[in-house]
Design a protein around this motif. Sequence first.
Motif, PDB file in Angstrom:
ATOM      1  N   ASP A  22      28.955  40.099  38.836  1.00  8.87           N
ATOM      2  CA  ASP A  22      29.548  40.277  40.161  1.00  8.87           C
ATOM      3  C   ASP A  22      31.065  40.365  40.062  1.00  8.87           C
ATOM      4  O   ASP A  22      31.700  41.277  40.605  1.00  8.87           O
ATOM      5  CB  ASP A  22      29.120  39.102  41.051  1.00  8.87           C
ATOM      6  N   ALA A  23      31.679  39.421  39.348  1.00  2.00           N
ATOM      7  CA  ALA A  23      33.145  39.391  39.236  1.00  2.00           C
ATOM      8  C   ALA A  23      33.679  40.578  38.444  1.00  2.00           C
ATOM      9  O   ALA A  23      34.762  41.092  38.725  1.00  2.00           O
ATOM     10  CB  ALA A  23      33.590  38.085  38.578  1.00  2.00           C
ATOM     11  N   SER A  26      33.708  43.403  40.893  1.00  2.00           N
ATOM     12  CA  SER A  26      34.745  43.187  41.902  1.00  2.00           C
ATOM     13  C   SER A  26      36.137  43.364  41.312  1.00  2.00           C
ATOM     14  O   SER A  26      37.064  43.811  41.999  1.00  2.00           O
ATOM     15  CB  SER A  26      34.608  41.779  42.500  1.00  2.00           C
ATOM     16  N   GLY A  27      36.295  43.006  40.038  1.00  2.00           N
ATOM     17  CA  GLY A  27      37.589  43.172  39.386  1.00  2.00           C
ATOM     18  C   GLY A  27      38.014  44.629  39.283  1.00  2.00           C
ATOM     19  O   GLY A  27      39.198  44.944  39.214  1.00  2.00           O
ATOM     20  N   TYR A  30      39.222  45.035  43.513  1.00  2.00           N
ATOM     21  CA  TYR A  30      40.191  44.242  44.255  1.00  2.00           C
ATOM     22  C   TYR A  30      41.655  44.587  43.974  1.00  2.00           C
ATOM     23  O   TYR A  30      42.466  44.630  44.902  1.00  2.00           O
ATOM     24  CB  TYR A  30      39.954  42.750  44.019  1.00  2.00           C
ATOM     25  N   ASP A 113      31.647  39.248  51.497  1.00  2.00           N
ATOM     26  CA  ASP A 113      32.655  38.557  50.688  1.00  2.00           C
ATOM     27  C   ASP A 113      32.854  37.125  51.164  1.00  2.00           C
ATOM     28  O   ASP A 113      32.898  36.183  50.373  1.00  2.00           O
ATOM     29  CB  ASP A 113      33.993  39.301  50.755  1.00  2.00           C
ATOM     30  N   SER A 141      34.113  29.122  37.567  1.00  2.00           N
ATOM     31  CA  SER A 141      35.491  29.585  37.697  1.00  2.00           C
ATOM     32  C   SER A 141      35.953  30.300  36.433  1.00  2.00           C
ATOM     33  O   SER A 141      36.603  31.348  36.499  1.00  2.00           O
ATOM     34  CB  SER A 141      36.406  28.392  37.999  1.00  2.00           C
ATOM     35  N   ARG A 144      34.140  33.749  36.160  1.00  2.00           N
ATOM     36  CA  ARG A 144      34.630  34.717  37.146  1.00  2.00           C
ATOM     37  C   ARG A 144      36.042  35.188  36.817  1.00  2.00           C
ATOM     38  O   ARG A 144      36.369  36.363  36.997  1.00  2.00           O
ATOM     39  CB  ARG A 144      34.562  34.117  38.548  1.00  2.00           C
ATOM     40  N   ASN A 145      36.888  34.293  36.357  1.00  2.00           N
ATOM     41  CA  ASN A 145      38.257  34.710  36.028  1.00  2.00           C
ATOM     42  C   ASN A 145      38.291  35.639  34.823  1.00  2.00           C
ATOM     43  O   ASN A 145      39.042  36.620  34.810  1.00  2.00           O
ATOM     44  CB  ASN A 145      39.136  33.479  35.783  1.00  2.00           C
ATOM     45  N   PHE A 148      36.828  38.929  36.089  1.00  2.00           N
ATOM     46  CA  PHE A 148      37.740  39.573  37.021  1.00  2.00           C
ATOM     47  C   PHE A 148      38.897  40.236  36.271  1.00  2.00           C
ATOM     48  O   PHE A 148      39.297  41.366  36.580  1.00  2.00           O
ATOM     49  CB  PHE A 148      38.281  38.546  38.014  1.00  2.00           C
ATOM     50  N   THR A 257      45.748  34.303  35.681  1.00  2.00           N
ATOM     51  CA  THR A 257      44.317  34.549  35.518  1.00  2.00           C
ATOM     52  C   THR A 257      43.816  34.045  34.174  1.00  2.00           C
ATOM     53  O   THR A 257      42.769  33.392  34.086  1.00  2.00           O
ATOM     54  CB  THR A 257      44.016  36.052  35.658  1.00  2.00           C
TER      55      THR A 257
END
Length: 406
Positions: A22-23, A26-27, A30, A113, A141, A144-145, A148, A257
């Motif tokens: 997912d991330a 999205s990365g 965004y 979102d 976290s 995802r980072n 992303f 990040t």
Amino acid sequence: MSIASAQRQSGVRPFLVGMFVDALGSGLYYPLTLLFIHSVTGLPMTVVGLGVTAAAAVGLAANPVAGVLIDRFDARRVLMGTYVLRGLGFAAYPFVDGFAALIVVAAVVAFGDRAYYPASGGYISVLATGADRDRLYALMSTARNVAFGLGGLLSAGVVSLGGTTGFVVIASVNAASFVVATGCLVLSGRRAPVEPAPPEPGGYRRVLADRPFLGLVAAEQAFTLTRLVLPVALPVYAVTVLGAPAWLLGLLYTLNTILVAVGQLAVRRRQRAARRTHAMALGGAVLIVSCVAYAAAAAFPPGPPRVIALVAATLVFTAGELMHATPSWALAAAAAPPALRGRYLAIHQQTWAIGNVVAPAAFSALLGAAPALLWGTLTVLLALAALTLLRLSRRLPPDAVAAPGA
């Protein structure tokens, strides 16, 4: 290990894989939000800006609605719903040909979102308990980072190679990422079946009557506004007020990040013996130091000294962010009654929806009046939040303040 614990743990891995996918998708999107929508739809940038703003306003309703749905059905199903909504939205972007269609599609994406956050937090509270819950929040976290950041790097390559076609590719890949993430959640649920908690009366009235929890939410709002400094206020402050080079913004964002991704688990290990309220309050103190450091950067001579001052302030800011993030999620989830956890987390996460609406105008006004006002205002808010958290350590449920097994 009990059967229930083993089932939960077997569901963690597919859940984290879904979070990563997912991330990653999205990365891709965004960092180029407005440019992406402009290029894919062909609409003027001013129209795109108005459409995204209108969609963000619609997104304010997502958290309260998600809270009700989580408590009624369960967090995993609602999380799957957020993936489906966003997948459909991104698949539809290339077919948008007018302002009305833009608002509809962007609102669907915005709703998904915003609803994602209480749903994901609620599902983590099902997959793990006690100190393991803090660890899983930190793992999420980190995943995802990393994803992303990789998505952001890939987006630059896709756009540079494909031009407008590259943006269509981004839309398609992002839509596909939500399909894959949904499949991971299906697998996670099969491995970690969970029976819903029995219903409790009261709904949001009970949440709003819980004064200690509302105090926690008020403190969280100060942290949320401060954490929006990096994407919202810092670009304006660094370039227009301090005269820093524009390339520095990408460096600061990347630095933040990477450090959040690398440092989350290490910081969480050091916080294991600490009360969650105290860990968050200490994070607030560190964020205050970062605000002072950002304000002090103006006193350094232009050029390398000022750049170094901004980098140092961002390092301190990132340390405060790391110290706040994991205990914040875990404390909110543990303080909520299981049958109303969706509503509790929805109110807790509404701080981000409010912050995203308030921060751009408020930060711009404060910077326009006097840059020191921004940093002074945030310092006062953070100090009040830290003091509130210390007082709440005796009013919130003891097993929420100190994780069992920590």
